[in-house]
Enzyme design. Structure first.
Site, PDB file in Angstrom:
ATOM      1  N   ILE A  12       0.840  -1.202   0.000  1.00 20.26           N
ATOM      2  CA  ILE A  12       0.000   0.000   0.000  1.00 20.26           C
ATOM      3  C   ILE A  12       0.875   1.253   0.000  1.00 20.26           C
ATOM      4  O   ILE A  12       0.572   2.250  -0.662  1.00 20.26           O
ATOM      5  CB  ILE A  12      -0.968  -0.023   1.204  1.00 20.26           C
ATOM      6  CG1 ILE A  12      -1.794  -1.317   1.185  1.00 20.26           C
ATOM      7  CG2 ILE A  12      -1.888   1.193   1.189  1.00 20.26           C
ATOM      8  CD1 ILE A  12      -2.558  -1.611   2.465  1.00 20.26           C
ATOM      9  N   LEU A  33      12.791  -3.294   4.679  1.00 22.41           N
ATOM     10  CA  LEU A  33      12.667  -4.282   3.604  1.00 22.41           C
ATOM     11  C   LEU A  33      12.410  -5.689   4.134  1.00 22.41           C
ATOM     12  O   LEU A  33      12.762  -6.670   3.487  1.00 22.41           O
ATOM     13  CB  LEU A  33      13.913  -4.260   2.685  1.00 22.41           C
ATOM     14  CG  LEU A  33      14.247  -2.901   2.050  1.00 22.41           C
ATOM     15  CD1 LEU A  33      15.497  -3.019   1.166  1.00 22.41           C
ATOM     16  CD2 LEU A  33      13.079  -2.387   1.205  1.00 22.41           C
ATOM     17  N   LEU A  59      12.485   0.640  12.229  1.00 22.49           N
ATOM     18  CA  LEU A  59      11.847   1.632  13.104  1.00 22.49           C
ATOM     19  C   LEU A  59      11.707   1.145  14.542  1.00 22.49           C
ATOM     20  O   LEU A  59      11.338   1.924  15.425  1.00 22.49           O
ATOM     21  CB  LEU A  59      10.477   2.016  12.548  1.00 22.49           C
ATOM     22  CG  LEU A  59      10.557   2.725  11.191  1.00 22.49           C
ATOM     23  CD1 LEU A  59       9.274   2.522  10.411  1.00 22.49           C
ATOM     24  CD2 LEU A  59      10.849   4.211  11.381  1.00 22.49           C
ATOM     25  N   SER A 125      -7.347  -0.883  10.430  1.00 23.50           N
ATOM     26  CA  SER A 125      -7.986  -1.971   9.687  1.00 23.50           C
ATOM     27  C   SER A 125      -9.416  -2.186  10.157  1.00 23.50           C
ATOM     28  O   SER A 125      -9.732  -1.964  11.335  1.00 23.50           O
ATOM     29  CB  SER A 125      -7.173  -3.240   9.927  1.00 23.50           C
ATOM     30  OG  SER A 125      -7.881  -4.362   9.489  1.00 23.50           O
ATOM     31  N   TYR A 150      -2.160  -9.684  15.680  1.00 21.49           N
ATOM     32  CA  TYR A 150      -2.087  -8.623  14.664  1.00 21.49           C
ATOM     33  C   TYR A 150      -3.241  -7.635  14.849  1.00 21.49           C
ATOM     34  O   TYR A 150      -3.034  -6.419  14.917  1.00 21.49           O
ATOM     35  CB  TYR A 150      -2.122  -9.224  13.243  1.00 21.49           C
ATOM     36  CG  TYR A 150      -2.393  -8.166  12.200  1.00 21.49           C
ATOM     37  CD1 TYR A 150      -1.403  -7.255  11.840  1.00 21.49           C
ATOM     38  CD2 TYR A 150      -3.657  -8.048  11.592  1.00 21.49           C
ATOM     39  CE1 TYR A 150      -1.655  -6.250  10.903  1.00 21.49           C
ATOM     40  CE2 TYR A 150      -3.917  -7.044  10.662  1.00 21.49           C
ATOM     41  CZ  TYR A 150      -2.917  -6.151  10.314  1.00 21.49           C
ATOM     42  OH  TYR A 150      -3.176  -5.160   9.407  1.00 21.49           O
ATOM     43  N   LYS A 154      -3.498  -3.357  16.019  1.00 22.25           N
ATOM     44  CA  LYS A 154      -4.222  -2.229  15.411  1.00 22.25           C
ATOM     45  C   LYS A 154      -5.108  -1.538  16.458  1.00 22.25           C
ATOM     46  O   LYS A 154      -5.173  -0.310  16.517  1.00 22.25           O
ATOM     47  CB  LYS A 154      -5.064  -2.708  14.221  1.00 22.25           C
ATOM     48  CG  LYS A 154      -4.237  -3.170  13.037  1.00 22.25           C
ATOM     49  CD  LYS A 154      -3.359  -2.053  12.473  1.00 22.25           C
ATOM     50  CE  LYS A 154      -2.395  -2.533  11.420  1.00 22.25           C
ATOM     51  NZ  LYS A 154      -1.332  -1.588  11.100  1.00 22.25           N
TER      52      LYS A 154
HETATM   53  P1  NAD Z   1       3.509  -4.600   3.441  1.00 18.98           P
HETATM   54  O1  NAD Z   1       4.094  -5.701   4.234  1.00 18.98           O
HETATM   55  O2  NAD Z   1       3.554  -4.730   1.955  1.00 18.98           O
HETATM   56  O3  NAD Z   1       4.174  -3.196   3.849  1.00 18.98           O
HETATM   57  C1  NAD Z   1       4.637  -2.937   5.135  1.00 18.98           C
HETATM   58  C2  NAD Z   1       6.069  -2.441   5.011  1.00 18.98           C
HETATM   59  O4  NAD Z   1       6.579  -2.140   6.303  1.00 18.98           O
HETATM   60  C3  NAD Z   1       7.002  -3.469   4.376  1.00 18.98           C
HETATM   61  O5  NAD Z   1       7.687  -2.857   3.289  1.00 18.98           O
HETATM   62  C4  NAD Z   1       7.968  -3.832   5.514  1.00 18.98           C
HETATM   63  O6  NAD Z   1       9.252  -4.128   5.020  1.00 18.98           O
HETATM   64  C5  NAD Z   1       7.928  -2.588   6.368  1.00 18.98           C
HETATM   65  N1  NAD Z   1       8.225  -2.777   7.794  1.00 18.98           N
HETATM   66  C6  NAD Z   1       7.661  -3.650   8.668  1.00 18.98           C
HETATM   67  N2  NAD Z   1       8.217  -3.512   9.882  1.00 18.98           N
HETATM   68  C7  NAD Z   1       9.154  -2.528   9.789  1.00 18.98           C
HETATM   69  C8  NAD Z   1      10.066  -1.936  10.690  1.00 18.98           C
HETATM   70  N3  NAD Z   1      10.148  -2.348  11.972  1.00 18.98           N
HETATM   71  N4  NAD Z   1      10.873  -0.949  10.250  1.00 18.98           N
HETATM   72  C9  NAD Z   1      10.810  -0.526   8.966  1.00 18.98           C
HETATM   73  N5  NAD Z   1       9.978  -1.063   8.060  1.00 18.98           N
HETATM   74  C10 NAD Z   1       9.164  -2.048   8.467  1.00 18.98           C
HETATM   75  O7  NAD Z   1       2.005  -4.407   3.931  1.00 18.98           O
HETATM   76  P2  NAD Z   1       0.814  -3.523   3.346  1.00 18.98           P
HETATM   77  O8  NAD Z   1      -0.241  -4.458   2.885  1.00 18.98           O
HETATM   78  O9  NAD Z   1       1.336  -2.502   2.426  1.00 18.98           O
HETATM   79  O10 NAD Z   1       0.282  -2.861   4.686  1.00 18.98           O
HETATM   80  C11 NAD Z   1       0.622  -1.534   5.066  1.00 18.98           C
HETATM   81  C12 NAD Z   1      -0.092  -1.203   6.362  1.00 18.98           C
HETATM   82  O11 NAD Z   1      -1.495  -1.334   6.173  1.00 18.98           O
HETATM   83  C13 NAD Z   1       0.263  -2.104   7.533  1.00 18.98           C
HETATM   84  O12 NAD Z   1       0.273  -1.337   8.713  1.00 18.98           O
HETATM   85  C14 NAD Z   1      -0.890  -3.083   7.571  1.00 18.98           C
HETATM   86  O13 NAD Z   1      -1.065  -3.623   8.850  1.00 18.98           O
HETATM   87  C15 NAD Z   1      -2.033  -2.177   7.180  1.00 18.98           C
HETATM   88  N6  NAD Z   1      -3.198  -2.899   6.622  1.00 18.98           N
HETATM   89  C16 NAD Z   1      -3.020  -3.731   5.557  1.00 18.98           C
HETATM   90  C17 NAD Z   1      -4.116  -4.439   5.041  1.00 18.98           C
HETATM   91  C18 NAD Z   1      -3.931  -5.390   3.885  1.00 18.98           C
HETATM   92  O14 NAD Z   1      -4.810  -6.247   3.684  1.00 18.98           O
HETATM   93  N7  NAD Z   1      -2.877  -5.317   3.107  1.00 18.98           N
HETATM   94  C19 NAD Z   1      -5.387  -4.262   5.622  1.00 18.98           C
HETATM   95  C20 NAD Z   1      -5.527  -3.376   6.696  1.00 18.98           C
HETATM   96  C21 NAD Z   1      -4.419  -2.694   7.190  1.00 18.98           C
END
Ligand code: NAD
Ligand code: UDP
Length: 338
Positions: A12, A33, A59, A125, A150, A154
């Site tokens: 996203i 990454l 982070l 979420s 998880y 949230k």
């Molecule tokens: P994603 O895993 O593709 O992206 C998350 C990114 O965060 C990844 O690039 C990962 O490398 C990075 N990351 C994780 N922990 C980290 C850390 N400690 N330090 C630095 N980088 C870190 O996931 P996404 O689907 O793009 O989701 C983005 C956000 O949206 C998340 O918070 C997720 O919980 C939330 N979300 C996603 C969905 C879904 O279905 N995809 C639904 C609701 C909420």
């Protein structure tokens, strides 16, 4: 205006960086990454003509996060995507999930306070609603106890943000409660990276259509829904990305009504698993081999959003038709196999 995007190489996040850059924002990404690849940066550059700033950064490392803000302290706002997100995995690794998702949030907040960065958009979420008694869910639908660590991160993150915004009068936070994000950029240059066997419906479906998996399991056809399969609100990832841009503008222009606001981000329409399969076949002309299997443990029956608040307050509405979203998901699948 300069925006700091955590998790910006992720699914996203990368789509949001594209929309931010298209609107003229300068972006700097921090991502460790752990669930994405640096190649997403090149995809963003090809789509927008601009390479975003990037630092590989964990982070959960408070010192490194602070150093990052010290170097980029002049950022105007933060969008915090970075989190671990696999529901099933979180049940088996609760400490990793609480530690990663909560510590990273608190490190970002502490640095924002220290360096006077006042605006934050946070990825929440619809999982916070669980199985609601009344549908569609509005922002005043009560939250339910989380089904997974998880989901609990949230809930807890929202609580942390509410408490933080309450005492830090200058801080403004918008939490976006995403429903089911799907699809990929129409250019097929960025999309969701599969890791192992997909848990989510759309990557499993596209891998089945591509012949990588022999068949898709439809988890249950005995739900109290029109065709018996479970119903969700599937939101196109580009529509979702645009919601972040309008949320950022609302904060930067001081149009938020409270320090802590939250909005449902969905289409307002529920689709069943069987409807999704049929829409995919219509959109792509590709047949999907599927079989109905028993329900998946922990799944809710049906959920979709009332998006009135986001429509009126943010001036945002989902517009991409489901067939187009599914075609983009299919094109992304084919791109991954090249
Ligand atoms: P994603 O895993 O593709 O992206 C998350 C990114 O965060 C990844 O690039 C990962 O490398 C990075 N990351 C994780 N922990 C980290 C850390 N400690 N330090 C630095 N980088 C870190 O996931 P996404 O689907 O793009 O989701 C983005 C956000 O949206 C998340 O918070 C997720 O919980 C939330 N979300 C996603 C969905 C879904 O279905 N995809 C639904 C609701 C909420
Ligand atoms: N689903 C399915 N087969 C799969 C994966 C998912 O039938 O291989 C169903 C699942 O039961 C749910 C819907 O598809 O009803 C969306 O599931 P997903 O895991 O994508 O998102 P969730 O809503 O669970 O977060």
């Amino acid at each position: 205006m300069k925006i700091f995007v955590t998790g910006g190489t992720g699914y996203i996040g990368s789509h949001t960086v594209v929309e931010l850059q298209r609107e003229g924002f300068e972006v700097v990404i921090a991502d460790n990454l752990c669930n994405s690849r640096a190649e997403a940066l090149e995809g963003i550059r090809q789509i927008t003509g601009v390479m975003p700033g990037f630092e590989r950064l964990d982070l959960t490392d408070a010192g490194a996060t602070r150093d990052f803000f010290a170097r980029h302290g002049e950022v105007d706002a933060v969008i915090h995507f970075a989190a671990l997100k696999a529901v099933g995995e979180s049940v088996h690794k609760p400490l990793e999930y609480y530690s990663n998702n909560l510590n990273s949030l608190m490190n970002v907040l502490a640095s924002m306070r220290e360096f006077g960065v006042r605006h934050l958009v946070f990825s929440s979420s619809c999982t916070v609603y669980g199985q609601a008694e009344r549908l569609p869910v509005t922002e005043s639908t009560p939250r339910r106890e989380a089904e997974s660590p998880y989901g609990n991160t949230k809930m807890m993150s929202e609580d942390i943000l509410r408490d933080f915004a309450r005492v830090e009068g200058e801080m403004n936070v918008i939490a976006l409660r995403y429903f089911n994000p799907i699809g990929a950029h129409p250019s097929s240059l960025i999309g969701e990276l599969p890791t192992g066997v997909p848990n989510n419906l759309i990557p499993y479906l596209t891998q089945t259509a591509a012949g990588i998996r022999p068949e898709l399991s439809v988890f249950g056809d005995d739900y109290d829904t029109p065709d018996g399969s479970a119903v969700r609100d599937y939101i196109d990832v580009v529509d979702l990305a645009k919601a972040h841009v309008v949320a950022i503008r609302r904060l930067l222009e001081g149009r938020n009504r409270q320090n802590f606001e939250f909005f449902n981000i969905g289409t307002g329409r529920g689709l069943s698993v069987l409807e999704i399969i049929r829409a995919f076949e219509r959109a792509t002309g590709v047949k999907v081999n599927f079989r109905v299997t028993p329900r998946r443990a922990g799944d809710i029956e049906k959920v979709w959003a009332d998006t009135t608040l986001a429509n009126h307050e943010l001036g945002w509405k989902a517009v991409v038709p489901i067939e187009e979203t599914l075609l983009n998901a299919w094109n992304w699948q084919k791109h991954l196999m090249q």
